[in-house]
Motif scaffolding. Sequence first.
Motif, PDB file in Angstrom:
ATOM      1  N   GLN A   3       7.592 -32.764  24.968  1.00 21.24           N
ATOM      2  CA  GLN A   3       6.966 -31.846  24.185  1.00 21.24           C
ATOM      3  C   GLN A   3       6.953 -30.674  25.231  1.00 21.24           C
ATOM      4  N   PRO A   4       6.259 -29.679  24.590  1.00 25.18           N
ATOM      5  CA  PRO A   4       5.956 -28.262  24.349  1.00 25.18           C
ATOM      6  C   PRO A   4       4.707 -28.206  25.480  1.00 25.18           C
ATOM      7  N   VAL A   5       4.825 -27.773  26.156  1.00 20.87           N
ATOM      8  CA  VAL A   5       3.147 -27.843  27.360  1.00 20.87           C
ATOM      9  C   VAL A   5       2.743 -26.703  26.904  1.00 20.87           C
ATOM     10  N   ARG A  24      -5.741 -27.603  19.461  1.00 18.16           N
ATOM     11  CA  ARG A  24      -5.878 -26.254  19.887  1.00 18.16           C
ATOM     12  C   ARG A  24      -4.790 -26.009  19.374  1.00 18.16           C
ATOM     13  N   ALA A  25      -3.666 -26.085  18.392  1.00 20.59           N
ATOM     14  CA  ALA A  25      -2.514 -25.050  18.082  1.00 20.59           C
ATOM     15  C   ALA A  25      -3.161 -25.373  16.190  1.00 20.59           C
ATOM     16  N   ALA A  26      -3.504 -24.089  15.484  1.00 24.84           N
ATOM     17  CA  ALA A  26      -3.850 -23.788  13.903  1.00 24.84           C
ATOM     18  C   ALA A  26      -2.441 -24.236  13.060  1.00 24.84           C
ATOM     19  N   ALA A  27      -2.228 -25.304  12.054  1.00 24.44           N
ATOM     20  CA  ALA A  27      -0.871 -25.724  11.413  1.00 24.44           C
ATOM     21  C   ALA A  27      -0.029 -24.672  10.590  1.00 24.44           C
ATOM     22  N   GLY A  28       1.159 -24.435  10.559  1.00 24.29           N
ATOM     23  CA  GLY A  28       2.159 -23.245  10.091  1.00 24.29           C
ATOM     24  C   GLY A  28       2.614 -22.712  11.445  1.00 24.29           C
ATOM     25  N   PHE A  29       2.626 -23.593  12.634  1.00 25.75           N
ATOM     26  CA  PHE A  29       3.150 -22.134  14.148  1.00 25.75           C
ATOM     27  C   PHE A  29       4.268 -23.074  14.418  1.00 25.75           C
ATOM     28  N   ASN A  30       4.998 -22.756  14.528  1.00 26.98           N
ATOM     29  CA  ASN A  30       5.946 -23.809  15.363  1.00 26.98           C
ATOM     30  C   ASN A  30       6.249 -23.169  17.107  1.00 26.98           C
ATOM     31  N   ALA A  31       7.057 -24.200  17.903  1.00 29.42           N
ATOM     32  CA  ALA A  31       7.035 -23.566  19.212  1.00 29.42           C
ATOM     33  C   ALA A  31       6.999 -22.340  19.405  1.00 29.42           C
ATOM     34  N   THR A  32       8.429 -22.289  18.756  1.00 28.17           N
ATOM     35  CA  THR A  32       8.731 -20.434  18.892  1.00 28.17           C
ATOM     36  C   THR A  32       8.274 -19.205  18.063  1.00 28.17           C
ATOM     37  N   ASP A  33       7.043 -19.716  17.313  1.00 30.56           N
ATOM     38  CA  ASP A  33       5.736 -18.762  17.040  1.00 30.56           C
ATOM     39  C   ASP A  33       5.599 -18.381  18.026  1.00 30.56           C
ATOM     40  N   ILE A  34       4.737 -19.550  18.671  1.00 28.86           N
ATOM     41  CA  ILE A  34       3.935 -19.395  20.028  1.00 28.86           C
ATOM     42  C   ILE A  34       4.396 -18.791  21.463  1.00 28.86           C
ATOM     43  N   ALA A  35       5.767 -19.032  21.632  1.00 25.23           N
ATOM     44  CA  ALA A  35       6.877 -18.433  22.682  1.00 25.23           C
ATOM     45  C   ALA A  35       6.488 -17.130  22.051  1.00 25.23           C
ATOM     46  N   TRP A  36       7.019 -17.034  21.724  1.00 21.46           N
ATOM     47  CA  TRP A  36       7.110 -15.231  21.184  1.00 21.46           C
ATOM     48  C   TRP A  36       6.254 -14.296  20.659  1.00 21.46           C
ATOM     49  N   LEU A  37       5.000 -15.249  20.490  1.00 22.75           N
ATOM     50  CA  LEU A  37       3.804 -14.032  20.478  1.00 22.75           C
ATOM     51  C   LEU A  37       3.299 -13.541  21.915  1.00 22.75           C
ATOM     52  N   GLN A  38       3.656 -15.143  23.123  1.00 22.53           N
ATOM     53  CA  GLN A  38       3.090 -15.158  24.530  1.00 22.53           C
ATOM     54  C   GLN A  38       3.966 -13.914  25.190  1.00 22.53           C
ATOM     55  N   LEU A  39       5.465 -14.141  24.767  1.00 20.36           N
ATOM     56  CA  LEU A  39       6.030 -13.359  25.373  1.00 20.36           C
ATOM     57  C   LEU A  39       6.056 -12.348  25.480  1.00 20.36           C
ATOM     58  N   MET A  40       5.622 -11.735  23.826  1.00 21.42           N
ATOM     59  CA  MET A  40       6.063 -10.530  23.647  1.00 21.42           C
ATOM     60  C   MET A  40       4.784  -9.739  24.079  1.00 21.42           C
ATOM     61  N   ILE A  41       3.711  -9.981  24.008  1.00 23.69           N
ATOM     62  CA  ILE A  41       2.472  -9.717  24.424  1.00 23.69           C
ATOM     63  C   ILE A  41       2.721  -9.570  26.154  1.00 23.69           C
ATOM     64  N   ARG A 144      11.978 -14.067  13.932  1.00 31.14           N
ATOM     65  CA  ARG A 144      12.467 -13.847  12.665  1.00 31.14           C
ATOM     66  C   ARG A 144      13.202 -15.163  12.409  1.00 31.14           C
ATOM     67  N   LEU A 145      14.276 -15.630  13.230  1.00 33.16           N
ATOM     68  CA  LEU A 145      15.692 -16.508  11.774  1.00 33.16           C
ATOM     69  C   LEU A 145      14.640 -18.119  12.325  1.00 33.16           C
ATOM     70  N   SER A 146      13.897 -17.640  13.421  1.00 26.91           N
ATOM     71  CA  SER A 146      13.554 -20.414  14.094  1.00 26.91           C
ATOM     72  C   SER A 146      12.325 -19.543  13.911  1.00 26.91           C
ATOM     73  N   ALA A 151       3.216 -15.207   9.418  1.00 21.92           N
ATOM     74  CA  ALA A 151       3.047 -13.217   9.241  1.00 21.92           C
ATOM     75  C   ALA A 151       3.713 -13.127  10.753  1.00 21.92           C
ATOM     76  N   THR A 152       3.455 -14.013  11.482  1.00 27.08           N
ATOM     77  CA  THR A 152       4.776 -14.237  12.791  1.00 27.08           C
ATOM     78  C   THR A 152       6.136 -14.001  12.308  1.00 27.08           C
ATOM     79  N   LYS A 153       6.999 -14.221  11.442  1.00 28.29           N
ATOM     80  CA  LYS A 153       7.959 -14.090  11.897  1.00 28.29           C
ATOM     81  C   LYS A 153       8.202 -12.666  10.920  1.00 28.29           C
ATOM     82  N   ASP A 154       7.442 -12.267   9.814  1.00 24.86           N
ATOM     83  CA  ASP A 154       7.293 -10.661   9.469  1.00 24.86           C
ATOM     84  C   ASP A 154       7.158  -9.304  10.558  1.00 24.86           C
TER      85      ASP A 154
END
Length: 176
Positions: A3-5, A24-41, A144-146, A151-154
């Motif tokens: 499981q993601p931590v 702690r996480a809104a519906a509709g986001f997967n682990a890729t979305d979260i990881a990408w947002l955090q890393l890009m910031i 974008r692919l995963s 909105a995150t993919k856009d």
Amino acid sequence: MTQPVDQPGNRPVGQTGGQLTGPRAAAGFNATDIAWLQLMIAMDERALPLLRLGGERGHDPAVRRLAGRMLVAHQAELERLRAVLHRTGLPAANVHAGHDMPGMTTAVQLAALESASGPAFDRILNARLREHVAQTAHLARSARLSGADPATKDLAASTERGRAADLLVLGGKPRG
């Protein structure tokens, strides 16, 4: 499956069908979305001092203009990334603080740039920017692919397009 931590506190976040679950996480986001947002910031935040320095001290006026344009674009992108991360319900804390990863400006790299001048400054800046832009374009493509959240993919697609244009100016090659 591991499981993601969730950071901080290392509390597990449940995962069902690729969607993050739990309080702690809104519906509709997967682990890729979260990881990408955090890393890009984290990556964009680390690029800001590099871009500011390039805009102030670039030897070639074209280098100063490019760094200035990229600084404005990164600041706007950071606002969008933070807004989407806020929608996830996760804290805004930088989970990558202290990490040095490919494409992430390090303190050593920034110090080398600060001590350079003239055409050498421009060469070092260009190399650091190419690394950052190529890596963040690659990460954006993956999101974008995963990713799952539209909105995150856009945002990832927009970032990918912007980075491709920047790479053309910087003379870099996109990663596949």
